[in-house]
Design a protein around this motif. Structure first.
Motif, short mmCIF file in Angstrom:
data_model
loop_
_atom_site.label_atom_id
_atom_site.label_comp_id
_atom_site.label_asym_id
_atom_site.label_seq_id
_atom_site.Cartn_x
_atom_site.Cartn_y
_atom_site.Cartn_z
N VAL A 575 0.88 -1.17 0.00
CA VAL A 575 0.00 0.00 0.00
C VAL A 575 0.92 1.22 0.00
O VAL A 575 1.79 1.34 0.86
CB VAL A 575 -0.92 0.03 1.24
N ARG A 576 0.71 2.10 -0.96
CA ARG A 576 1.57 3.28 -1.08
C ARG A 576 0.69 4.53 -1.28
O ARG A 576 -0.23 4.52 -2.09
CB ARG A 576 2.51 3.15 -2.28
N THR A 577 0.97 5.56 -0.52
CA THR A 577 0.21 6.80 -0.66
C THR A 577 1.14 7.99 -0.48
O THR A 577 2.15 7.91 0.23
CB THR A 577 -0.94 6.87 0.37
N ASP A 578 0.81 9.08 -1.15
CA ASP A 578 1.61 10.31 -1.01
C ASP A 578 0.73 11.51 -1.31
O ASP A 578 -0.29 11.41 -2.00
CB ASP A 578 2.83 10.28 -1.93
N ILE A 579 1.13 12.65 -0.77
CA ILE A 579 0.45 13.92 -1.03
C ILE A 579 1.46 14.96 -1.46
O ILE A 579 2.65 14.90 -1.10
CB ILE A 579 -0.33 14.42 0.21
N ASN A 580 0.98 15.92 -2.25
CA ASN A 580 1.80 17.03 -2.72
C ASN A 580 0.95 18.29 -2.57
O ASN A 580 -0.05 18.46 -3.26
CB ASN A 580 2.19 16.80 -4.18
N PHE A 581 1.34 19.15 -1.64
CA PHE A 581 0.57 20.36 -1.36
C PHE A 581 1.42 21.59 -1.65
O PHE A 581 2.58 21.66 -1.23
CB PHE A 581 0.11 20.39 0.10
N LYS A 582 0.83 22.56 -2.36
CA LYS A 582 1.53 23.81 -2.68
C LYS A 582 0.66 25.01 -2.31
O LYS A 582 -0.56 24.97 -2.49
CB LYS A 582 1.86 23.89 -4.18
N TYR A 583 1.31 26.02 -1.80
CA TYR A 583 0.64 27.30 -1.53
C TYR A 583 1.42 28.40 -2.21
O TYR A 583 2.64 28.51 -2.06
CB TYR A 583 0.57 27.56 -0.03
N LEU A 584 0.72 29.21 -3.01
CA LEU A 584 1.34 30.29 -3.76
C LEU A 584 0.74 31.62 -3.32
O LEU A 584 -0.48 31.81 -3.41
CB LEU A 584 1.14 30.12 -5.27
N PHE A 585 1.59 32.52 -2.85
CA PHE A 585 1.14 33.84 -2.41
C PHE A 585 1.72 34.89 -3.34
O PHE A 585 2.93 35.07 -3.43
CB PHE A 585 1.60 34.09 -0.97
N ASN A 586 0.83 35.57 -4.08
CA ASN A 586 1.26 36.62 -4.99
C ASN A 586 1.33 37.95 -4.24
O ASN A 586 0.31 38.58 -3.97
CB ASN A 586 0.27 36.74 -6.17
N ILE A 587 2.56 38.35 -3.88
CA ILE A 587 2.74 39.61 -3.17
C ILE A 587 2.28 40.77 -4.04
O ILE A 587 1.53 41.64 -3.62
CB ILE A 587 4.22 39.79 -2.76
N ASP A 588 2.75 40.77 -5.27
CA ASP A 588 2.28 41.69 -6.30
C ASP A 588 2.61 41.04 -7.64
O ASP A 588 2.99 39.86 -7.68
CB ASP A 588 2.91 43.09 -6.16
N GLU A 589 2.48 41.78 -8.73
CA GLU A 589 2.68 41.18 -10.04
C GLU A 589 4.12 40.79 -10.31
O GLU A 589 4.41 40.02 -11.22
CB GLU A 589 2.22 42.14 -11.13
N ASN A 590 5.07 41.26 -9.48
CA ASN A 590 6.49 40.98 -9.70
C ASN A 590 7.12 40.10 -8.63
O ASN A 590 8.28 39.73 -8.75
CB ASN A 590 7.28 42.30 -9.79
N ASN A 591 6.38 39.78 -7.58
CA ASN A 591 6.94 39.03 -6.46
C ASN A 591 5.98 37.95 -6.02
O ASN A 591 4.76 38.18 -5.91
CB ASN A 591 7.25 39.96 -5.29
N GLN A 592 6.52 36.78 -5.72
CA GLN A 592 5.69 35.64 -5.35
C GLN A 592 6.44 34.75 -4.37
O GLN A 592 7.65 34.55 -4.47
CB GLN A 592 5.33 34.83 -6.60
#
Length: 770
Positions: A575-592
């Motif tokens: 039995v094999r399981t995995d998760i991949n979680f990402k959070y992206l915060f756009n500070i402004d149009e030039n920074n993330q």
């Protein structure tokens, strides 16, 4: 040895700031002041929630700071100077990379005050007080401005009144108020009023009002009550009667061979009637029923914007069409009837793609590669996609310890994707907005580690892929088969297997027979948002059904010495399981800021004592912990000695458990050149103790102390259609070192001899790491 001062980096940083800061103002003309930005001060801290929206409207925007410290672009603009010609390196540096100074004379504080007051009004602050003060520093030739804001009382919604149901259009609008996004008692917000108007427009259009427009809806606001507003929704006066009437679908025509360069007349071709739809049959390229079934329009139904959008999505997702266009024309007999024309422009049925590449990996393997791909987008005249991929590659490792270690790989994959569910029952309603896929896949891979072994891998799978919503998708393979066969092993490799029974188990001939399921949520597919989330969860089950059937026949339980076999080969059970979680915060149009968490575990059960090699977890490399070479980290505190690295070079370090976290700050340097600062951490572990890999077992009270940490910086050349990435990383924490010595800060102090070249890992890759 004399140690350099610990604050040398701070001194260097302060020096850079002074150089950039002071040199920028010396280029100013007499009397000019460099504008350095604005400060917003709220009279009451409880009103700070609106401060972010206020800062969005403040103009002008001062010159950008690199890393928030110094104005590098302005410095480049000033140092380069005025070019003599509008071309060349100097011109490009000044105009493409440099940035002209933002001056105090560019400031129009009165206009900005009006913008601030307007934004406050739009958020229910109807009587704000805004003042400003310009602060000039004559000696430093700089100036900034401070806005002091007292927004006053925020008005709340007291009542909401919709049109009385005196006719069909007003009755429809009145029925829609049950799902209103406006609530009595909530704060007045202009954006919410706009969104409600847009929602009502869609609601009305889905009920046959083809020519209706949201501009026909007007909000009237009565703010005479203290601290409260009454909202009244009205219809614009003098609207053309045609815009307020219901329309029905009449004849539906589908042209599957539409030519964008000319207007086809359906009367010029034979048409085939299927139910209430007319199919233009120029040739027999497609099976008509397959194409007609994707249309959501039926004769006699009310026009619906939802069905309109669904039809476009379904034909786009079908596969063989480059453009999809739906047009409506009023029927001459009755303008309330709409004739619908679905025009489909096909892609070329067959295509071939050839690709030659050169590879340089972080584990010092280099070599060429070749890939060929053939596609048939309409194999059986039902929009079936047949894809054949052939690939090959050769690698050789060049290091001081091992030269001439060669590896080559040959692979082939055949996939047939059918744009519908092939099942004996209805898994998902046919009214779904997206086209599901049924997929058959077959693959073969030959991997030859010339000095060690040759491995053959055969695979086959059958399953489904479908999208539930814009953000949610599923993939389910009820049948997933792999067969691994090790052959042509050399003496050096046999000695490694003899010394480690667990490794021998990993490489033994075996079947992997089971099912897999994957769920994906991706909010990045929606319109631009400040906060975005991505989640993927995978479940892989293997050997359970085979074990159940075999056990019922044999009667005895499997063991390490007497495993169940299928066609003479052991089959894996796990039995094999995995998760991949990402959070992206756009500070402004030039920074993330982008973060990622990966966690996974694989548990061998029943017929298996170890996970198959291809199902184990690995860590390190250009898309993982970049300060460590690919697959050379862990498990746990285990590390290969230099002699083992030579003798076991092709045995990647792997585990049954994986935990990895990544944090990356991405910023724009110029339009196509982007930078990044990152920190990576993680490791892999074993579930069971392995005497040949001491320190590799996962212990709940120890694993935190066995996390590897790396950091670095990178450059990305973003050419829209591909991203070329360069990352330079070095380790901050090595779990293989003795406890207490794992943090390696001392080895990266400026001037230290221990800050050697081999402490760095340079990664070149295509695309972002996550």
């Amino acid at each position: 040895m004399k140690r350099p001062p610990k604050n040398r980096f701070s001194v260097l940083l302060i020096g850079l700031i002074c150089v950039f800061g002071c040199s920028n103002t010396k280029y100013l003309e007499e009397g000019e002041k460099l504008y350095t930005g604005a400060t917003v001060k709220m009279v009451d801290t409880k009103d700070s929630e609106i401060q972010g929206e206020i800062e969005e409207v403040i103009v002008p925007v001062p010159n950008k700071k690199a890393f928030g410290l110094f104005r590098a672009k302005l410095w480049i603009y000033n140092v380069v100077g005025e070019p003599k010609k509008k071309k060349g390196i100097r011109y490009n540096l000044r105009t493409k990379i440099g940035e002209p100074p933002v001056l105090l004379k560019d400031l129009n504080a009165e206009r900005t005050v009006s913008l601030i007051e307007n934004r406050l009004y739009n958020n229910g602050y109807f009587f704000p007080k805004v003042k400003y003060n310009v602060n000039v520093k004559e000696k430093k030739k700089r100036a900034n401005v401070t806005y002091s804001i007292d927004p006053g009382k925020q008005y709340k919604i007291n009542s909401i009144t919709y049109p009385k149901p005196v006719d069909e259009i007003s009755a429809t609008i009145n029925n829609a108020q049950k799902e209103s996004i406006l609530k009595v008692g909530a704060a007045y917000n202009l954006e919410n009023l706009k969104n409600e108007r847009s929602r009502l427009n869609n609601y009305v259009k889905d009920r046959g009002f083809f020519y209706f427009n949201e501009e026909f809806l007007l909000w009237e606001v009565d703010s005479t009550l203290s601290g409260k507003v009454d909202l009244f929704l009205t219809l614009k006066k003098n609207i053309d009667k045609k815009n307020l009437e219901v329309y029905k679908i009449h004849q539906v025509y589908i042209n599957p061979q539409y030519d964008l360069t000319k207007e086809d007349n359906f009367k010029d071709y034979d048409t085939l009637q299927i139910d209430s739809t007319y199919y233009l049959e120029k040739d027999s390229t497609f099976r008509p029923t397959i194409i007609v079934d994707e249309s959501a329009f039926e004769k006699g139904n009310l026009y619906s914007r939802k069905l309109h959008d669904r039809t476009i999505r379904k034909y786009t997702g079908l596969g063989p069409f480059k453009f999809v266009n739906v047009k409506f024309q009023e029927d001459p007999s009755d303008y309330h009837l709409l004739n619908t024309y679905i025009n489909l422009t096909p892609l070329p049925k067959k295509s071939i793609r050839l690709e030659v590449s050169a590879t340089s990996k972080s584990n010092n393997f280099v070599g060429p590669g070749f890939e060929a791909s053939f596609k048939n987008r309409n194999l059986l005249k039902g929009a079936e996609l047949l894809t054949l991929n052939l690939n090959s590659g050769f690698e050789t490792q060049i290091t001081k310890n091992a030269k001439g270690l060669n590896s080559y790989e040959l692979g082939a994959e055949l996939e047939l994707s059918i744009p519908r569910f092939l099942v004996p029952f209805n898994m998902i309603s046919s009214s779904t907005r997206y086209t599901p896929k049924t997929r058959y896949k077959f693959n073969y891979r030959l991997l030859n580690r010339v000095q060690y072994y040759q491995m053959n891998s055969f695979g086959a799978s059958f399953g489904y892929r479908w999208r539930e919503t814009e953000t949610k998708s599923h993939e389910y393979n009820p049948i997933n088969i792999n067969f691994l066969k090790l052959s042509d092993t050399k003496t050096a490799f046999d000695s490694i297997l003899d010394a480690n029974p667990l490794i021998r188990k990993n490489f033994e001939e075996q079947f992997i027979i089971g099912s897999t399921y994957s769920y994906t949520f991706d909010s990045r597919l929606e319109k631009e948002k400040r906060h975005n989330f991505y989640f993927q969860g995978n479940l892989d089950l293997s050997g359970n059904l085979a074990q159940l059937v075999t056990a019922s026949i044999k009667g005895d339980a499997p063991s390490n010495e007497n495993s169940y076999k299928l066609f003479g080969a052991t089959f894996s059970q796990y039995v094999r399981t995995d998760i991949n979680f990402k959070y992206l915060f756009n500070i402004d149009e030039n920074n993330q800021i982008v973060t990622r968490l990966i966690a996974g575990v694989g548990v061998p059960i029943g017929n298996s004592s170890t996970l198959p090699y291809i199902k184990q977890f690995f860590i390190g490399g250009s898309n993982s912990i970049r300060a460590f070479q690919a697959r050379t980290l862990g498990p746990g505190t285990y590390s290969l000695s230099e002699e083992e690295q030579v003798n076991s070079l092709f045995l990647d370090q792997s585990g049954d458990i994986k935990l990895e976290g990544n944090l990356e700050y991405r910023y724009d340097i110029i339009s196509f050149l982007k930078g990044a600062l990152f920190v990576d951490a993680g490791n892999v572990w074993l579930l069971k103790e392995d005497p040949n890999k001491p320190g590799g077992k996962f212990e709940t009270n120890q694993f935190i102390n066995e996390i590897a940490v790396g950091t670095g910086a990178g450059l990305r050349i973003d050419a829209t259609f591909f991203v070329l990435r360069f990352d330079l990383a070095f380790p901050l924490r090595k779990p293989s070192l003795p406890e207490g010595d794992r943090w390696t800060f001392d080895s990266i102090q400026l001037g230290e001899k221990s800050w050697r070249q081999d402490n760095f890992v340079f990664n070149i890759a295509i695309g972002y790491p996550f």
